[in-house]
Every structure is written in structure tokens, then in C-alpha cells.
Design a protein around this motif. Structure first.
Motif, PDB file in Angstrom:
ATOM      1  N   ILE A 100       0.787  -1.065   0.018  1.00  0.00           N
ATOM      2  CA  ILE A 100       0.074  -0.123  -0.054  1.00  0.00           C
ATOM      3  C   ILE A 100       1.039   1.201  -0.064  1.00  0.00           C
ATOM      4  CG2 ILE A 100      -1.755   1.169   1.311  1.00  0.00           C
ATOM      5  CD1 ILE A 100      -2.659  -1.432   2.251  1.00  0.00           C
ATOM      6  N   TYR A 101       0.607   2.274  -0.911  1.00  0.00           N
ATOM      7  CA  TYR A 101       1.497   3.311  -1.032  1.00  0.00           C
ATOM      8  C   TYR A 101       0.864   4.397  -0.327  1.00  0.00           C
ATOM      9  CZ  TYR A 101       3.499   7.366  -3.141  1.00  0.00           C
ATOM     10  OH  TYR A 101       4.321   8.570  -3.231  1.00  0.00           O
ATOM     11  N   VAL A 102       1.781   4.891   0.649  1.00  0.00           N
ATOM     12  CA  VAL A 102       1.419   6.153   1.423  1.00  0.00           C
ATOM     13  C   VAL A 102       2.235   7.243   1.136  1.00  0.00           C
ATOM     14  CG1 VAL A 102       1.250   7.137   3.715  1.00  0.00           C
ATOM     15  CG2 VAL A 102       0.898   4.591   3.388  1.00  0.00           C
ATOM     16  N   PRO A 103       1.651   8.136   0.384  1.00  0.00           N
ATOM     17  CA  PRO A 103       2.283   9.470   0.019  1.00  0.00           C
ATOM     18  C   PRO A 103       3.098  10.055   0.992  1.00  0.00           C
ATOM     19  CG  PRO A 103       0.104   9.971   0.017  1.00  0.00           C
ATOM     20  CD  PRO A 103       0.178   8.631   0.267  1.00  0.00           C
ATOM     21  N   ASP A 104       4.156  10.809   0.672  1.00  0.00           N
ATOM     22  CA  ASP A 104       4.858  11.715   1.725  1.00  0.00           C
ATOM     23  C   ASP A 104       4.220  13.097   1.592  1.00  0.00           C
ATOM     24  OD1 ASP A 104       6.770   9.672   2.223  1.00  0.00           O
ATOM     25  OD2 ASP A 104       8.025  10.273   0.574  1.00  0.00           O
ATOM     26  N   SER A 105       3.441  13.432   0.869  1.00  0.00           N
ATOM     27  CA  SER A 105       2.912  14.687   0.954  1.00  0.00           C
ATOM     28  C   SER A 105       2.182  15.139   2.091  1.00  0.00           C
ATOM     29  CB  SER A 105       1.936  15.064  -0.288  1.00  0.00           C
ATOM     30  OG  SER A 105       0.944  14.194  -0.019  1.00  0.00           O
ATOM     31  N   LYS A 106       2.023  16.330   2.481  1.00  0.00           N
ATOM     32  CA  LYS A 106       1.404  16.775   3.923  1.00  0.00           C
ATOM     33  C   LYS A 106      -0.079  16.596   3.647  1.00  0.00           C
ATOM     34  CE  LYS A 106       1.614  20.838   6.884  1.00  0.00           C
ATOM     35  NZ  LYS A 106       2.358  20.205   7.977  1.00  0.00           N
ATOM     36  N   SER A 107      -0.681  15.854   4.814  1.00  0.00           N
ATOM     37  CA  SER A 107      -1.911  15.332   4.943  1.00  0.00           C
ATOM     38  C   SER A 107      -2.884  16.870   5.565  1.00  0.00           C
ATOM     39  CB  SER A 107      -2.207  14.331   5.836  1.00  0.00           C
ATOM     40  OG  SER A 107      -1.822  14.676   7.066  1.00  0.00           O
ATOM     41  N   ASP A 108      -4.181  16.619   5.417  1.00  0.00           N
ATOM     42  CA  ASP A 108      -4.840  17.843   5.769  1.00  0.00           C
ATOM     43  C   ASP A 108      -5.005  17.903   7.311  1.00  0.00           C
ATOM     44  OD1 ASP A 108      -6.928  19.907   6.058  1.00  0.00           O
ATOM     45  OD2 ASP A 108      -8.495  18.550   5.587  1.00  0.00           O
ATOM     46  N   GLU A 109      -4.520  18.867   7.877  1.00  0.00           N
ATOM     47  CA  GLU A 109      -4.286  18.789   9.377  1.00  0.00           C
ATOM     48  C   GLU A 109      -5.675  19.055  10.163  1.00  0.00           C
ATOM     49  OE1 GLU A 109      -1.585  18.901  11.426  1.00  0.00           O
ATOM     50  OE2 GLU A 109      -0.411  18.385  10.087  1.00  0.00           O
ATOM     51  N   ALA A 110      -6.709  19.552   9.250  1.00  0.00           N
ATOM     52  CA  ALA A 110      -8.054  19.774   9.797  1.00  0.00           C
ATOM     53  C   ALA A 110      -8.869  18.344  10.151  1.00  0.00           C
ATOM     54  CB  ALA A 110      -9.039  20.336   8.851  1.00  0.00           C
ATOM     55  N   ALA A 111      -8.262  17.574   9.789  1.00  0.00           N
ATOM     56  CA  ALA A 111      -8.830  15.867   9.987  1.00  0.00           C
ATOM     57  C   ALA A 111      -8.422  15.652  11.378  1.00  0.00           C
ATOM     58  CB  ALA A 111      -8.283  15.034   9.050  1.00  0.00           C
ATOM     59  N   TRP A 112      -7.472  16.281  12.105  1.00  0.00           N
ATOM     60  CA  TRP A 112      -6.870  15.893  13.378  1.00  0.00           C
ATOM     61  C   TRP A 112      -7.187  16.742  14.353  1.00  0.00           C
ATOM     62  CZ3 TRP A 112      -5.213  11.217  13.306  1.00  0.00           C
ATOM     63  CH2 TRP A 112      -4.899  10.467  12.241  1.00  0.00           C
ATOM     64  N   LEU A 113      -8.218  18.033  14.072  1.00  0.00           N
ATOM     65  CA  LEU A 113      -8.623  18.861  15.062  1.00  0.00           C
ATOM     66  C   LEU A 113      -9.167  18.105  16.048  1.00  0.00           C
ATOM     67  CD1 LEU A 113      -8.947  22.194  13.098  1.00  0.00           C
ATOM     68  CD2 LEU A 113      -7.051  21.647  14.817  1.00  0.00           C
ATOM     69  N   GLY A 114      -9.171  18.159  17.375  1.00  0.00           N
ATOM     70  CA  GLY A 114      -9.941  17.824  18.376  1.00  0.00           C
ATOM     71  C   GLY A 114      -9.537  16.261  18.800  1.00  0.00           C
ATOM     72  N   ALA A 115      -8.667  15.564  17.968  1.00  0.00           N
ATOM     73  CA  ALA A 115      -8.365  14.093  18.321  1.00  0.00           C
ATOM     74  C   ALA A 115      -7.549  14.003  19.513  1.00  0.00           C
ATOM     75  CB  ALA A 115      -7.482  13.777  17.086  1.00  0.00           C
ATOM     76  N   GLN A 116      -7.587  13.057  20.118  1.00  0.00           N
ATOM     77  CA  GLN A 116      -6.923  12.802  21.390  1.00  0.00           C
ATOM     78  C   GLN A 116      -5.484  12.396  21.131  1.00  0.00           C
ATOM     79  OE1 GLN A 116      -8.625  10.258  24.222  1.00  0.00           O
ATOM     80  NE2 GLN A 116     -10.342  11.535  24.407  1.00  0.00           N
ATOM     81  N   ASP A 117      -4.466  12.666  21.911  1.00  0.00           N
ATOM     82  CA  ASP A 117      -2.987  12.332  21.652  1.00  0.00           C
ATOM     83  C   ASP A 117      -2.803  11.357  22.687  1.00  0.00           C
ATOM     84  OD1 ASP A 117      -2.426  14.351  19.517  1.00  0.00           O
ATOM     85  OD2 ASP A 117      -2.382  15.956  21.038  1.00  0.00           O
TER      86      ASP A 117
END
Length: 96
Positions: A67-84
Motif C-alpha cells: 500500500i503506497y502512502v504518499p509523503d505529501s502533507k496531509s490535511d491537518e483539519a482532519a486531526w483537530l480535536g483528536a486525542q493524543d
């Protein structure tokens, strides 16, 4: 190929059986020798069961399974409010 491995396992069990008999001759029927003999009996039973009811072979992953995972920057909005999880703090507002 698998037949050669099975033959080698039977040979190894025979060799282990010989060594356990030697231990029993030197140390008697002590608990440790009895446990080793019992473990070897169990191994022999398991090998017999395996040979007479082979489980399905697993499929080896090939080049098509990558499975190819691109090195490009992902959409940071998808992680807003996520727990660390594991970082020592719980829910917090994520920043861009």
C-alpha cells in the motif's frame, strides 16, 4: 519441501527421546525428567495431528499487496480535536 521438514521433526523427536531415556537412566524418574518426557509425548501427538489434518496454508504477501502512502502533507483539519494518546495529556485543541 514440507515432507523433508516433517521427516527432520520425526528424527529430532527420536533423538530427544533417546536423550531423555539417558537422563532417566542417570537421574531416575524425577519430576523434571517426567515433565520432559510428557512434553515430548505432547509434541509427538501434536505433530501427528498436524500431519493428518493440515491447516490451510497462509498466503505469502506479494508485491501487489503493498500500500503506497504518499509523503505529501496531509490535511491537518482532519486531526483537530483528536486525542493524543500516550503523550501525557488528554483532549486538547490541536493547532495548525
Amino acid at each position: 519441501m514440507i515432507a523433508a521438514e516433517m521427516k527432520e521433526l520425526h528424527r529430532s523427536i527420536g533423538a530427544l527421546r533417546h536423550h531423555i531415556v539417558t537422563l532417566k537412566a542417570h537421574y531416575g524418574d524425577c519430576d523434571a525428567v517426567r515433565r520432559m518426557a510428557n512434553d515430548l509425548d505432547r509434541l509427538e501427538i501434536d505433530l501427528h495431528d498436524f500431519e493428518h489434518a493440515l491447516p490451510p496454508r497462509i498466503r505469502v504477501k506479494g508485491k501487489d499487496d503493498v500500500i503506497y502512502v504518499p509523503d505529501s502533507k496531509s490535511d491537518e483539519a482532519a486531526w483537530l480535536g483528536a486525542q493524543d494518546e500516550g503523550l501525557g495529556f488528554h483532549s486538547r485543541e490541536r493547532t495548525k
